[in-house]
Enzyme design. Structure first.
Site, PDB file in Angstrom:
ATOM      1  N   ARG A 153      36.071  37.783  34.696  1.00 20.23           N
ATOM      2  CA  ARG A 153      35.608  39.075  35.191  1.00 20.23           C
ATOM      3  C   ARG A 153      34.290  39.480  34.539  1.00 20.23           C
ATOM      4  O   ARG A 153      33.724  40.499  34.897  1.00 20.23           O
ATOM      5  CB  ARG A 153      36.610  40.113  34.787  1.00 20.23           C
ATOM      6  CG  ARG A 153      37.616  40.799  35.677  1.00 20.23           C
ATOM      7  CD  ARG A 153      37.441  40.947  37.100  1.00 20.23           C
ATOM      8  NE  ARG A 153      38.188  42.057  37.624  1.00 20.23           N
ATOM      9  CZ  ARG A 153      39.404  41.987  38.171  1.00 20.23           C
ATOM     10  NH1 ARG A 153      40.032  40.845  38.274  1.00 20.23           N
ATOM     11  NH2 ARG A 153      39.976  43.075  38.638  1.00 20.23           N
ATOM     12  N   ARG A 200      45.999  48.728  51.739  1.00 20.57           N
ATOM     13  CA  ARG A 200      46.668  47.553  51.176  1.00 20.57           C
ATOM     14  C   ARG A 200      48.056  47.925  50.638  1.00 20.57           C
ATOM     15  O   ARG A 200      48.232  48.965  50.015  1.00 20.57           O
ATOM     16  CB  ARG A 200      45.818  46.988  50.044  1.00 20.57           C
ATOM     17  CG  ARG A 200      46.482  45.835  49.312  1.00 20.57           C
ATOM     18  CD  ARG A 200      45.491  45.001  48.584  1.00 20.57           C
ATOM     19  NE  ARG A 200      45.021  45.603  47.352  1.00 20.57           N
ATOM     20  CZ  ARG A 200      44.199  44.978  46.510  1.00 20.57           C
ATOM     21  NH1 ARG A 200      43.771  43.762  46.777  1.00 20.57           N
ATOM     22  NH2 ARG A 200      43.814  45.571  45.407  1.00 20.57           N
ATOM     23  N   LYS A 250      40.704  37.876  47.855  1.00 16.06           N
ATOM     24  CA  LYS A 250      40.940  36.766  46.919  1.00 16.06           C
ATOM     25  C   LYS A 250      42.416  36.412  46.837  1.00 16.06           C
ATOM     26  O   LYS A 250      42.783  35.239  46.810  1.00 16.06           O
ATOM     27  CB  LYS A 250      40.442  37.117  45.507  1.00 16.06           C
ATOM     28  CG  LYS A 250      38.959  37.427  45.422  1.00 16.06           C
ATOM     29  CD  LYS A 250      38.499  37.634  43.992  1.00 16.06           C
ATOM     30  CE  LYS A 250      39.154  38.789  43.268  1.00 16.06           C
ATOM     31  NZ  LYS A 250      38.887  40.125  43.862  1.00 16.06           N
ATOM     32  N   ARG A 274      36.483  50.767  40.168  1.00 17.55           N
ATOM     33  CA  ARG A 274      36.661  49.308  40.144  1.00 17.55           C
ATOM     34  C   ARG A 274      35.457  48.608  40.768  1.00 17.55           C
ATOM     35  O   ARG A 274      35.027  47.563  40.296  1.00 17.55           O
ATOM     36  CB  ARG A 274      37.955  48.923  40.866  1.00 17.55           C
ATOM     37  CG  ARG A 274      39.183  49.340  40.066  1.00 17.55           C
ATOM     38  CD  ARG A 274      40.442  49.318  40.907  1.00 17.55           C
ATOM     39  NE  ARG A 274      40.772  47.996  41.363  1.00 17.55           N
ATOM     40  CZ  ARG A 274      41.438  47.743  42.498  1.00 17.55           C
ATOM     41  NH1 ARG A 274      41.824  48.734  43.276  1.00 17.55           N
ATOM     42  NH2 ARG A 274      41.724  46.516  42.834  1.00 17.55           N
ATOM     43  N   ARG A 311      49.434  49.958  45.156  1.00 17.41           N
ATOM     44  CA  ARG A 311      49.041  49.893  43.743  1.00 17.41           C
ATOM     45  C   ARG A 311      48.449  51.223  43.302  1.00 17.41           C
ATOM     46  O   ARG A 311      47.723  51.855  44.056  1.00 17.41           O
ATOM     47  CB  ARG A 311      48.000  48.779  43.555  1.00 17.41           C
ATOM     48  CG  ARG A 311      48.616  47.410  43.575  1.00 17.41           C
ATOM     49  CD  ARG A 311      47.586  46.307  43.587  1.00 17.41           C
ATOM     50  NE  ARG A 311      46.452  46.508  42.693  1.00 17.41           N
ATOM     51  CZ  ARG A 311      45.509  45.588  42.478  1.00 17.41           C
ATOM     52  NH1 ARG A 311      45.589  44.407  43.082  1.00 17.41           N
ATOM     53  NH2 ARG A 311      44.501  45.825  41.666  1.00 17.41           N
TER      54      ARG A 311
END
Ligand code: AMP
Length: 223
Positions: free
Chosen positions: A88, A124, A13, A168, A157
């Protein structure tokens, strides 16, 4: 055009949002980035959000809604905006609909399977300054640990660690996935295959946005 990007963490996203922003000029609003900025600045809101974020839980609706409300009413959002990471859950979606100028014109789900997500998320890295997203395999920085765009350092992160990623994903399936049916019911839902390379996904996203823009233009010119 008001665009919502839906999809689990790691679906792309942020990357697609950046490409849409660059191509169309609509500002990209990422609630995750707004919250991380607040955490970094040690604001009251950031301190409230930090531990929930580190555990992979959702931050309270009121906090996030306040951030979004403040952002989408700014001048640069008059022509539209792209929302990444918001709404969300169903309550957030209803609140967005209720905001003047909040109703989305397009909701695009970036669909991808769980194995691929895990692989992507552990690799990531994010720029500590401009928040550009890299991947140690699919989208490597030209210099190790350095952002190609602004030269700042890249970081991993805290919530991109395997145990938090699982939480998550669980939260996504439980709270966020029902938004697919919600937006299908409102006739604004589209889906793209997120397992493709970023530029191929963007081609699909672009077709959807162009198609919707011309429909809106058509309706406008007919009065
Ligand atoms: P993201 O960068 O979108 O993956 O978001 C990182 C974290 O910020 C999430 O795991 C949540 O803790 C929090 N967050 C971001 N957006 C929202 C939202 N719309 N509602 C609640 N929490 C959010």
């Amino acid at each position: 055009m008001r665009v919502i990007l839906l999809g689990p963490p790691g679906s792309g996203k942020g990357t697609q949002g950046g490409l849409v922003e660059h191509a169309y000029g609509f500002p990209l609003i990422s609630t995750g980035n707004l919250l991380r900025d607040a955490v970094k600045a040690r604001t009251e809101l950031g301190l409230k959000a930090e531990s929930l974020m580190n555990r992979g839980e959702l931050v309270n609706d009121e906090i996030v809604l306040e951030l979004v409300r403040e952002r989408i009413f700014r001048e640069d959002c008059r022509r539209g905006y792209i929302l990444n990471g918001f709404p969300r859950n169903l309550a957030q979606a209803d609140s967005l609909e209720a905001m003047n100028g909040g109703r989305p014109e397009v909701a695009i789900e970036i669909d991808i399977d769980t194995d691929k997500l895990m692989q992507r998320l552990v690799r990531r890295r994010m720029c500590s300054k401009c928040e550009l997203i890299f991947n140690l395999e699919e989208r490597k920085p030209s210099r190790d640990g350095i952002c190609d765009a602004c030269g700042s350092t890249l970081f991993q992160r805290d919530d991109d660690k395997p145990e938090v990623i699982l939480e998550r994903l669980r939260v996504y399936r439980e709270k966020t996935e029902p938004l697919v049916a919600y937006y299908q019911g409102k006739n604004v839902y589209h889906r793209v295959d997120g397992s493709l390379a970023a530029d191929a996904v963007f081609e699909a996203v672009r077709k959807i946005i162009d198609g919707e823009m011309s429909k809106i233009e058509g309706a406008r010119s007919q009065g």
